[in-house]
Design a protein around this motif. Structure first.
Motif, short mmCIF file in Angstrom:
data_model
loop_
_atom_site.label_atom_id
_atom_site.label_comp_id
_atom_site.label_asym_id
_atom_site.label_seq_id
_atom_site.Cartn_x
_atom_site.Cartn_y
_atom_site.Cartn_z
N ASN A 143 0.82 -1.22 0.00
CA ASN A 143 0.00 0.00 0.00
C ASN A 143 0.85 1.27 0.00
N LYS A 144 2.03 1.20 0.65
CA LYS A 144 2.91 2.39 0.66
C LYS A 144 3.49 2.61 -0.74
N ARG A 145 3.92 1.52 -1.39
CA ARG A 145 4.46 1.63 -2.76
C ARG A 145 3.38 2.19 -3.69
N HIS A 146 2.19 1.61 -3.52
CA HIS A 146 1.08 2.02 -4.37
C HIS A 146 0.79 3.52 -4.19
N PHE A 147 0.80 3.95 -2.93
CA PHE A 147 0.54 5.36 -2.61
C PHE A 147 1.56 6.26 -3.31
N LEU A 148 2.84 5.87 -3.23
CA LEU A 148 3.90 6.70 -3.83
C LEU A 148 3.86 6.65 -5.35
N GLN A 149 3.66 5.41 -5.89
CA GLN A 149 3.63 5.29 -7.36
C GLN A 149 2.48 6.11 -7.95
N ASN A 150 1.37 6.06 -7.26
CA ASN A 150 0.17 6.77 -7.73
C ASN A 150 0.42 8.28 -7.90
N LEU A 151 1.35 8.81 -7.09
CA LEU A 151 1.64 10.24 -7.16
C LEU A 151 2.29 10.64 -8.47
N PHE A 152 3.02 9.71 -9.06
CA PHE A 152 3.84 10.06 -10.22
C PHE A 152 3.37 9.43 -11.52
N THR A 153 2.18 8.84 -11.52
CA THR A 153 1.69 8.27 -12.77
C THR A 153 1.12 9.37 -13.66
N GLY A 154 1.20 9.13 -14.94
CA GLY A 154 0.64 10.10 -15.88
C GLY A 154 1.50 11.34 -16.00
N GLU A 155 0.85 12.42 -16.37
CA GLU A 155 1.57 13.67 -16.68
C GLU A 155 1.53 14.64 -15.50
N LYS A 156 1.34 14.14 -14.32
CA LYS A 156 1.19 15.05 -13.18
C LYS A 156 2.46 15.84 -12.88
N LYS A 157 2.29 17.09 -12.61
CA LYS A 157 3.43 17.96 -12.31
C LYS A 157 3.25 18.68 -10.98
N LEU A 158 2.01 18.92 -10.62
CA LEU A 158 1.74 19.72 -9.42
C LEU A 158 0.79 19.01 -8.47
N THR A 159 1.28 18.74 -7.28
CA THR A 159 0.43 18.09 -6.27
C THR A 159 0.33 19.00 -5.05
N VAL A 160 -0.88 19.14 -4.57
CA VAL A 160 -1.09 19.95 -3.36
C VAL A 160 -1.46 19.03 -2.20
N ILE A 161 -0.85 19.28 -1.06
CA ILE A 161 -1.22 18.52 0.14
C ILE A 161 -2.11 19.43 0.97
N ILE A 162 -3.32 18.99 1.23
CA ILE A 162 -4.19 19.79 2.08
C ILE A 162 -4.52 19.00 3.35
N GLY A 163 -4.76 19.70 4.42
CA GLY A 163 -5.17 19.03 5.65
C GLY A 163 -6.62 19.36 5.89
N ILE A 164 -7.39 18.42 6.44
CA ILE A 164 -8.79 18.77 6.71
C ILE A 164 -8.87 19.65 7.97
N SER A 165 -7.74 19.77 8.66
CA SER A 165 -7.68 20.67 9.82
C SER A 165 -6.24 21.11 9.99
N LYS A 166 -6.01 22.02 10.93
CA LYS A 166 -4.63 22.40 11.22
C LYS A 166 -3.96 21.22 11.92
N ASN A 167 -2.65 21.13 11.82
CA ASN A 167 -1.86 20.04 12.42
C ASN A 167 -2.34 18.66 11.98
N ALA A 168 -2.69 18.54 10.70
CA ALA A 168 -3.18 17.26 10.20
C ALA A 168 -2.03 16.32 9.82
N GLY A 169 -0.82 16.84 9.76
CA GLY A 169 0.33 16.00 9.43
C GLY A 169 0.81 16.17 7.99
N LYS A 170 0.59 17.35 7.41
CA LYS A 170 0.99 17.59 6.01
C LYS A 170 2.51 17.53 5.84
#
Lengths: 340, 546
Positions: A12-39
């Motif tokens: 699942n960790k590999r899958h999570f990381l691989q998923n980030l870089f598939t396709g033509e993606k260039k810009l990823t934003v990390i959002i937290g549903i609250s402050k101190n969410a662990g971004k």
């Protein structure tokens, strides 16, 4: 080419990381549903586990400061692998002079101080600083890509939705923590995000998304209407159009007339971004069930990062939280502190 | 009052004559150019030759811009990177050890300066900007030969610095390797598929809790009612390495300061030349911006004359032209040929008298800044200052009349020769006294070296001898009758109709020519109540009969 380091053996960790870089993606934003969410923890984890890639890292405001300015608790520093592009203040980069290359002074400021674009010449841990506005963040991200970064991560702020709504953003990572509420509330928020991410992209392009426009038998029409948020505003005259683009937000206050219109309407309702739907859970549900909403820019959620720790002491059982989220959503879920 | 005795053009004049709008069309690219524009050289009487030289360079650049389409984009892409870093040059000159970001700024400055020099050489325009290439300095700042404006403290600057840097790098790498190996060993010992240096375990997972609690590799960092958090224990070797890294970093920091001192010393040798190059680029950038203004607005290079009168043909008042075009109306260029240094302009209301004054102010403003003038041909004198009357009161304790008097009094005290643009002077008081005051002022100015343009409705002023008299051709009675106002109920349409027939040209007239009387006609065109017009006409007729 982005490679996942070999020590990541769990699927699942590999899958999570691989998923980030598939396709033509260039810009990823990390959002937290609250402050101190662990971004920042999530971003550091990603950067520690990828190799052979030159990435850029940006933040909205400050990231990696030793203490939280609001809460006063210890915060993780930003981890920047060799070759990573980042922005910070002159006072910070001066403490790491031998480990970085200064690319240029940027035309943007944060809290009145100039921002500098740098590249790490070895692995660094420091405080990164970003500009306050979305336009400036996107502009810097594009500069980083022009300098050779293959992918840029933007660590979003509390005003997470504004950066996520930018057209240039390819994907989104959502950091979840009990700071938001109890498990039911977290699941409800994730459900809402999941629903929003299911809104399909409209197959039309809108030249000026600031104004209401529509297409009917006579062709394409642009109006001077910038918002539908007036109680007296009526959509009835557009009932026979093929599709209608609604600028701005759709809120609870105007839900009733919009719902009535959609029920009688045969065409597609196009909105700029799913985050333009500022509706309560039930209303959003009803709107989604009608199946007529489309958007110009999709909300692509690439992964959910779970953090069971709460700075304010509202912790949740980590295993229950992970499992419940995994069962409910067909999106890669990771807890960077999980034991397998 | 905003007006100051020593100011060439005060803010009130700038605003009244739309000079800000002309200024806004001249846009240097570089930070140094933008800064220079705020306080540029202003050509004063006696500097006619210098102004002509500046115009000759502008003429060269205008031709180059017209012929070589790539010239402006290429120079723009270079100038935009030239920053204003005089403080950094001063710090280098005073041998204050420069920080790494300051060195980058100097490298960037030199990088783009050299490119600018090469580019100007390519276009055979290097005589316009004399800057020595800083090749040696750039090579010194670009030790690794990357040929980019980015900067890093290269190992090549010092063996001592290089060896300390390598040592820190190796120690960090070693620590990271050991750390990851420790983690791998922990994984094997605990028979786990994947672990991280920081782990969160549910309190309900008793077997895992026992496993981690019993492992010497991890220690409990914290716990709460839901979970326990474990952290990888640093081995003795890692702790020792961390100490070693700290020591090595301290040594590296000292070596790094020495390298920065060395770089600062080298830069200090060039500091004065760099400073001067920055000034030259600033002036060049401002020159280029003015040339571009000239091309974009079909301007001419004026003749800089020592005569005390104005001559221009087909002048364009750019702000007025833009405003008219936005309303769908066409701008009519205007001309003026003065023989003497004082001119009285009369004409009907809405005939463009104020626009003539503003246009004259704009042309002279361009001249004293050596900006190409927006007209077909011009011969203009340099002035020490520009004064525009007819302004709104700036102070609450002064009436409009008082404010006008105070302002002109200040202008009359200014040294040198000025351009006085009097827009219906003394209109704010009773006509008899206003007229007398205006005549006295013109008489006073006639005996001065000032250049004067006076727009007025006072017919007594047209009796002045040995001054120029002009009249706006305006609207004839036939044209007035031809106006189609019946169907024009909206003011903007009435104005369009008026503009269509109004002739804004000036004609020279003899002294004693009667001032045109068209106020009632214009009031009618503007749509005032018909009854009022009729009553006003009857008043006039009665007066004339008496």
């Amino acid at each position: 080419m982005v490679r996942i380091r070999k020590e990541i053996t769990v699927k699942n960790k590999r899958h999570f990381l691989q998923n980030l870089f598939t396709g033509e993606k260039k810009l990823t934003v990390i959002i937290g549903i609250s402050k101190n969410a662990g971004k920042t923890t999530l971003l550091n984890w990603i950067l520690k586990h990828i190799s052979s890639a030159t990435v850029g890292v940006l933040t909205t405001g400050r990231d990696g400061e030793s203490k939280d300015i609001v809460g006063g608790h210890i915060k993780p520093k930003a981890y920047l692998p060799q070759n990573t592009y980042f922005t910070t203040f002159a006072s910070i980069l001066r403490n790491h002079s031998s480990g970085l290359e200064v690319i240029e002074r940027l035309p943007y400021k944060s809290v009145g101080k100039e921002l500098w674009l740098c590249r790490a010449l070895r692995n660094l841990e420091l405080e990164i600083i970003g500009p306050p506005t979305v336009t400036q963040q996107i502009s810097i991200a594009e500069t980083m890509l022009a300098h050779g970064a293959q992918h840029v991560f933007i660590d979003g702020s509390l005003d997470r939705r504004s950066i996520a709504r930018a057209a240039q953003i390819d994907s989104l990572l959502v950091a979840v923590s009990p700071e938001f509420g109890n498990k039911r509330e977290i699941m409800s928020e994730l459900n809402k995000l999941s629903q929003l991410s299911s809104i399909p992209r409209a197959e039309t392009t809108i030249e000026d998304p600031e104004y209401l426009c529509y297409r009917d038998d006579d062709g394409f029409h642009t109006t001077k209407i910038k918002s539908v948020l007036h109680k007296k505003f009526s959509l009835d005259k557009y009932i026979s159009s093929d599709w209608i683009y609604l600028p701005g937000a759709i809120t609870d206050a105007i839900f009733k007339p919009v719902q009535t219109f959609i029920q009688a309407y045969d065409g597609d309702i196009i909105i700029r971004h799913p985050f333009n739907l500022h509706l309560e859970k039930d209303k959003l549900q009803r709107l989604m069930e009608m199946g007529k909403i489309k958007c110009l820019h999709r909300l692509n959620i690439d992964g959910i990062a779970v953090n069971s720790y709460s700075v304010s002491g509202m912790h949740l059982d980590c295993e229950e939280l992970r499992e419940d989220i995994r069962k409910s959503f067909d999106i890669p879920v990771v807890d960077v502190a999980e034991v397998h | 009052m905003n007006r100051e005795v020593n100011m060439v053009i005060d803010d009130v004049t700038k605003k009244s004559a739309n000079l800000h709008e002309i200024d806004a069309l001249i846009n240097p690219i570089s930070q140094v150019g933008k800064k220079y524009k705020k306080n540029p050289h202003i050509f004063k009487p006696g500097e006619e030759k210098e102004a002509e030289q500046e115009y000759s360079q502008l003429s060269f650049l205008i031709n180059l811009i017209k012929k070589q389409k790539g010239f402006v984009p290429e120079l723009t892409s270079l100038l935009m990177h030239i920053e204003s870093i005089e403080i950094t040059f001063s710090r280098a000159k005073s041998l204050y050890t420069l920080e790494v970001n300051e060195i980058q700024q100097i490298k960037q400055f030199v990088f783009y300066l050299n490119q600018l020099f090469e580019s100007l050489k390519k276009y055979k325009a290097d005589h316009v900007l004399h800057i020595p290439p800083f090749d040696e300095l750039f090579i010194f700042l670009d030790k690794d030969g990357h040929n980019s404006p980015a900067f890093h403290l290269s190992d090549s600057y010092s063996d001592d610095y290089s060896s300390h840097k390598q040592s820190v790098r190796q120690l960090i790498r070693k620590k990271e390797e050991i750390y990851w190996n420790t983690l791998e060993q922990a994984k094997e010992e605990l028979d786990l598929a994947d672990i991280e240096p920081r782990l969160v375990v549910s309190r309900q997972n008793k077997p895992l809790l026992e496993k981690l609690s019993g492992s010497p590799r991890f220690y409990p960092e914290s716990e709460n009612f839901a979970n326990c958090i474990f952290k990888l224990r640093k081995t003795e070797e890692i702790l020792a390495l961390e100490e070693e890294i700290k020591k090595a970093e301290r040594k590296l920091s000292q070596a790094e300061i020495k390298v920065r001192e060395l770089i600062t010393k080298v830069i200090s040798v060039y500091a004065t030349d760099l400073f001067s190059a920055g000034e030259k680029v600033a002036k060049f950038d401002y020159l280029l911006a003015r040339a571009l203004f000239g091309v974009q607005n079909q301007c001419c290079i004026p003749e800089v004359t020592k005569n005390s009168n104005l001559y221009f043909e087909d002048a364009i008042n750019i702000p007025t032209k833009k405003s008219l075009e936005q309303s769908g109306m066409k701008y009519q260029p205007v001309g003026l040929k003065m023989q003497r240094h004082v001119a009285i302009i009369t004409g009907s209301n809405m005939g463009g008298k104020t626009t003539i004054l503003k246009t004259s102010a704009q042309l002279i403003y361009c001249l004293i800044h050596a900006i190409p003038t927006p007209c077909k041909r011009a011969s203009l004198p340099l002035v020490d200052f520009i004064f525009f009357s007819g302004i709104k009161p700036e102070r609450m304790d002064l009436s409009s009349f008082a404010s006008e008097i105070v302002a002109i009094n200040e202008a009359l005290q200014k040294p040198g020769s000025g351009l006085f643009l009097l827009d219906e002077f003394a209109r704010g008081t009773n006509p008899q006294e206003g007229s007398a005051l205006s005549r006295a002022l013109i008489k006073y100015l006639k005996n001065s070296s000032h250049l004067v343009l006076c727009a007025t409705h006072f017919s007594e002023l047209s009796q002045f001898k040995s001054v120029d008299h002009f009249r706006v051709i305006g609207l004839t009675a036939d044209q007035y009758r031809a106006l189609d106002l019946q169907r024009q109920d909206i003011l903007s349409r009435r104005l369009q109709e008026l503009h269509k027939y109004m002739n804004y040209e000036l004609e020279a007239v003899e002294a004693d020519s009667p001032a045109p009387r068209a106020a009632l006609m214009i009031a009618d065109i503007l749509g005032i109540n018909e009854e009022i017009i009729k009553t006003a006409t009857s008043y006039l007729e009665n007066k004339e009969n008496k």
